[in-house]
Motif scaffolding. Structure first.
Motif, mmCIF file in Angstrom:
data_model
loop_
_atom_site.group_PDB
_atom_site.id
_atom_site.type_symbol
_atom_site.label_atom_id
_atom_site.label_comp_id
_atom_site.label_asym_id
_atom_site.label_seq_id
_atom_site.Cartn_x
_atom_site.Cartn_y
_atom_site.Cartn_z
ATOM 1 N N PHE A 289 51.697 100.909 61.033
ATOM 2 C CA PHE A 289 51.083 100.110 59.972
ATOM 3 C C PHE A 289 49.784 99.459 60.449
ATOM 4 C CE2 PHE A 289 50.258 96.265 57.588
ATOM 5 C CZ PHE A 289 50.544 96.615 56.280
ATOM 6 N N ALA A 290 48.773 99.539 59.610
ATOM 7 C CA ALA A 290 47.524 98.800 59.810
ATOM 8 C C ALA A 290 46.877 98.624 58.450
ATOM 9 C CB ALA A 290 46.590 99.537 60.750
ATOM 10 N N LEU A 291 46.412 97.418 58.177
ATOM 11 C CA LEU A 291 45.734 97.144 56.916
ATOM 12 C C LEU A 291 44.778 95.983 57.124
ATOM 13 C CD1 LEU A 291 45.459 97.693 53.850
ATOM 14 C CD2 LEU A 291 47.258 95.968 53.501
ATOM 15 N N THR A 292 43.519 96.233 56.806
ATOM 16 C CA THR A 292 42.495 95.196 56.903
ATOM 17 C C THR A 292 42.117 94.744 55.497
ATOM 18 O OG1 THR A 292 41.652 96.183 58.931
ATOM 19 C CG2 THR A 292 40.208 94.627 57.797
ATOM 20 N N PRO A 293 42.268 93.437 55.147
ATOM 21 C CA PRO A 293 42.747 92.354 56.022
ATOM 22 C C PRO A 293 44.256 92.189 55.920
ATOM 23 C CG PRO A 293 41.916 91.427 53.984
ATOM 24 C CD PRO A 293 41.750 92.927 53.866
#
Length: 263
Positions: A106-110
């Motif tokens: 998982f990665a999500l900006t912001p």
């Protein structure tokens, strides 16, 4: 019962060593999976002649500590400190093996887990950022895309997975020549999810849920989110990932492939 010297030696001979990293704090569904995984891998280790250790100290992700292990698992999150990330990249580039589950990609900006590690999300996993997910956690029919892969040994062409929150990704993994997709969601699964929000229910599309990067010894599994009774605020566990024989066979096949067939 007395075991002869040769029998005792054979019984004690270890094929490879596994270390699992986890955080075990955020989201009860992920914490439930971590506890379950630690029990299952520990039990399976004795039967299949590997050692299994686990740690929630991510500072152990360093060259000296990792030198004792042939396979790393990320059960729920990823390393956040630059020195931990550097040690992991070096480990993988030098022929180490890795298996990751669910939220580890998982990665999500912001967000609290920003996409601030290009090597891991873009190069290694190839998936980029998280885009969306199904809800509630539900079972899906999974299709084995590469039946020749060692991880697919003794698996049928399709099988029913444990309930899970299924992820969609920013990047098209099919278009990446380094990515070998092992499993995807079979169209028989649609509609997938129950909502209540309409975008949490998938009606069509192509969704990889397990893949490997051919440049590394690795496998990522989207599975790893148990169903929890959040709605009634009981927080009762409603499903378990490792109560699925075919899915367990897949995970075991993968671990034995990673541990016994190292670069």
């Amino acid at each position: 019962m007395y075991l002869g010297t040769n029998a005792l030696h054979a019984q004690q001979k270890v094929k490879f060593n596994v270390i699992a990293f986890y955080t075990g704090i955020n989201d009860m569904a992920h914490v439930s999976f971590v506890h379950e995984a630690n029990k299952w891998f520990s039990k399976t280790a004795a039967q299949y002649k590997f050692t299994y250790d686990s740690t929630n100290n991510w500072n152990n992700l360093n060259e000296e500590y990792l030198s004792k292990y042939q396979v790393i698992l990320f059960l729920d999150t990823r390393p956040e400190k630059p020195e931990q990330r550097k040690a992991f990249q070096k480990y993988m580039e030098n022929g180490g093996a890795w298996m990751g589950f669910h939220f580890s990609a998982f990665a999500l900006t912001p967000s609290d887990f920003s996409q601030n590690w290009d090597w891991y999300h873009q190069v290694f996993l190839g998936s980029g950022q998280y885009k969306s997910n199904t809800w509630r956690p539900t079972s899906a029919i999974l299709r084995v895309e590469n039946q020749q892969h060692p991880a697919a040994k003794n698996l049928p062409e399709t099988f029913k997975a444990s309930p899970n929150e299924w992820y969609r990704w920013e990047n098209d993994l099919k278009a990446n020549p380094d990515i070998d997709i092992l499993l995807s969601i079979d169209p028989a699964s649609f509609p997938l999810g129950t909502g209540p929000k309409q975008h949490e229910i998938w009606h069509d599309g192509y969704y990889p849920v397990a893949w490997t990067n051919k440049k590394f010894k690795m496998m990522y599994f989207n599975m790893g989110h148990n169903d929890i009774d959040y709605e009634n605020k009981t927080n009762k566990e409603l499903s378990f990932t490792f109560e699925n024989k075919l899915q367990n066979q897949l995970i075991l096949n993968t671990l034995l492939w990673l541990g016994n067939d190292r670069k």
